[in-house]
Design an enzyme around this catalytic site. Structure first.
Site, short mmCIF file in Angstrom:
data_model
loop_
_atom_site.label_atom_id
_atom_site.label_comp_id
_atom_site.label_asym_id
_atom_site.label_seq_id
_atom_site.Cartn_x
_atom_site.Cartn_y
_atom_site.Cartn_z
N ALA A 1 21.07 -43.05 -9.47
CA ALA A 1 21.40 -44.15 -10.37
C ALA A 1 21.25 -45.49 -9.64
O ALA A 1 20.99 -45.55 -8.44
CB ALA A 1 22.83 -44.00 -10.89
N LEU B 1 22.70 -29.56 4.14
CA LEU B 1 21.39 -28.92 4.25
C LEU B 1 21.41 -27.47 4.71
O LEU B 1 20.36 -26.88 4.91
CB LEU B 1 20.45 -29.73 5.15
CG LEU B 1 20.15 -31.16 4.70
CD1 LEU B 1 19.23 -31.84 5.70
CD2 LEU B 1 19.55 -31.17 3.31
N GLU C 1 0.82 -1.21 0.00
CA GLU C 1 0.00 0.00 0.00
C GLU C 1 0.86 1.26 0.00
O GLU C 1 0.58 2.23 -0.70
CB GLU C 1 -0.93 0.01 1.23
CG GLU C 1 -1.93 -1.14 1.23
CD GLU C 1 -1.46 -2.32 2.05
OE1 GLU C 1 -2.27 -2.91 2.75
OE2 GLU C 1 -0.24 -2.66 1.96
N ASP D 1 23.42 -40.21 1.75
CA ASP D 1 24.08 -39.10 1.05
C ASP D 1 24.86 -38.15 1.96
O ASP D 1 25.63 -37.34 1.46
CB ASP D 1 23.04 -38.27 0.29
CG ASP D 1 22.31 -39.09 -0.77
OD1 ASP D 1 22.90 -40.07 -1.26
OD2 ASP D 1 21.17 -38.75 -1.10
N ALA E 1 14.80 -33.34 -7.28
CA ALA E 1 15.57 -33.30 -8.53
C ALA E 1 15.53 -34.69 -9.14
O ALA E 1 15.66 -35.70 -8.43
CB ALA E 1 17.02 -32.89 -8.26
N THR F 1 18.05 -40.64 3.85
CA THR F 1 18.82 -39.72 3.01
C THR F 1 20.12 -39.33 3.70
O THR F 1 21.17 -39.23 3.06
CB THR F 1 17.98 -38.46 2.71
OG1 THR F 1 16.87 -38.83 1.90
CG2 THR F 1 18.80 -37.42 1.96
N VAL G 1 10.89 -42.18 -0.09
CA VAL G 1 10.05 -42.78 0.95
C VAL G 1 9.38 -41.71 1.78
O VAL G 1 8.15 -41.73 2.01
CB VAL G 1 10.88 -43.73 1.84
CG1 VAL G 1 10.03 -44.24 3.00
CG2 VAL G 1 11.42 -44.89 1.04
N LEU G 2 10.16 -40.74 2.26
CA LEU G 2 9.58 -39.67 3.07
C LEU G 2 8.64 -38.81 2.25
O LEU G 2 7.56 -38.42 2.73
CB LEU G 2 10.69 -38.81 3.68
CG LEU G 2 10.22 -37.74 4.67
CD1 LEU G 2 9.54 -38.37 5.87
CD2 LEU G 2 11.39 -36.87 5.11
N GLY H 1 14.11 -38.14 0.66
CA GLY H 1 14.09 -39.07 -0.45
C GLY H 1 12.68 -39.54 -0.78
O GLY H 1 11.68 -39.04 -0.24
#
Length: 352
Positions: free
Chosen positions: A166, A207, A56, A203, A157, A199, A286-287, A284
């Site tokens: 992979a 984060l 505004e 990996d 991704a 995850t 599953v979650l 990942g």
């Protein structure tokens, strides 16, 4: 009743409100158009960042003296409290605005009541014009007030054939550096990042939000939450370092669902009670599937790389869909090229 010119102006205000998505948290996304007394556009604006002028005020500055006797079209009820900036109700009244039309009532008890304040100043007020459209743009801010849980964005991704890794489990890097830099900006725009223990074990992600995508941290970091039903997060996991706060959320602490896993609805309620309002789900398949099955995803941001793997885990696991008729349908809100990748943003389609 709103005029045709006011409908057009509110449509423009809704468009403006979308310009600052992912830069305004914890504030709402708001657009405003000022019509002069002759019904023509005198000024417009949108809220760009916390601490900056509200929509505004930006629109009133653009309108100048043409605002006097005019109409303000705003996507959210003007605020009536003084925070880092003054109340918009005072700014509108002081500028001589004769009429205010807003789309969505402010659900925030701290700032609500602007309509009544404006009426007390003699301003004509109308509510509800294009409310659904304005609410859709501002869903990230409205959802916590309406549901009592944070707004959840699932980011993933994947390759063009939907693989998130992979066959050997490797996933760095499916997408290009431009997409990865965007993900860091997404992290910086939320207050919570959620992954699963699987995850973390596979990996070892960090984060934290880094401004160059690699090393330089943002000043404010999101809470890193690991959903760990069986308490298997390694003691040396990178999410346990001191660069950002971390919560290893266990079933014993949060509460368990019928399968003995962390109850995701209770997890989100706990985060809300901690003051958390924006969750980026980076877990990942599953979650991610569990969040979808529980109906706890509000937005999807998918980065699709022009690559094929033919094997390996998919981006989304079991989500409770047993037939095409039960598919989770989405409405695509944006498609963009990011480097060599395609970014698709979508929201769950409302059931009718």
């Amino acid at each position: 009743m709103a005029s045709q010119a006011e409908h057009v102006a509110m449509r423009r205000a809704v468009e403006l409100s979308a310009r600052a998505l992912d830069t305004t948290p914890p504030n709402p996304d708001v657009g405003c158009v000022i019509l002069g007394p002759d019904g023509t556009v005198a000024g417009e604006g949108w809220h760009e960042r916390p601490g900056g002028p509200h929509a505004e005020v930006v629109a009133l500055r653009a309108a100048g003296s043409r605002a006097r006797g005019g109409t303000a079209l705003v996507t959210l009820e003007p605020c009536s409290h003084a925070g880092r900036t003054g109340p918009c109700t005072s700014a509108l009244a002081d500028a001589g605005i004769a009429r205010v039309v807003y789309a969505v009532a402010d659900p925030n008890p701290v700032a609500a009541g602007g309509a009544g304040v404006l009426r007390a100043h003699g301003v004509d007020v109308e509510a509800g014009l294009l409310a659904d459209d304005a609410a859709a743009v501002n869903a990230r801010w409205l959802t916590p007030f309406r549901t009592g849980r944070p707004f959840v964005t699932w980011k993933y991704a994947a390759t063009l054939d939907g693989r998130s890794a992979a066959r050997d489990g490797s996933s760095r890097w499916i997408t290009g550096p431009e997409s990865r830099a965007e993900v860091h900006r997404l992290r910086a725009a939320v207050d919570t990042v959620v992954v699963g223990a699987g995850t973390v074990v596979a990996d070892d992600p960090h984060l934290a939000a880094r401004s160059d995508g690699e090393t330089l941290p943002y000043q404010t970091q999101p809470l890193r939450v690991v959903v760990d039903s069986t308490e298997r997060t390694p003691a040396g996991a990178r999410v346990r370092d001191a660069s950002a706060p971390t919560w290893i959320a266990t079933a014993d602490e949060v509460g368990a669902d019928p399968d003995g896993k962390v109850d995701l609805a209770k997890l989100l309620t706990a985060l809300y009670e901690q003051g958390r309002r924006y969750v980026l789900l980076e877990g990942g398949p599953v979650l991610a599937g569990a969040f979808w099955q529980a109906g706890l995803v509000d937005r999807v941001v998918g980065y699709v790389a022009p690559a094929l793997l033919g094997a390996g885990p998919h981006a989304l696991g079991e989500a409770g869909v047993g037939a095409i008729a039960a598919a989770i349908r989405l409405d695509v809100t944006d498609v963009a090229t990011v480097g060599d990748d395609i970014r698709i943003t979508a929201v769950p389609r409302k059931k009718v």
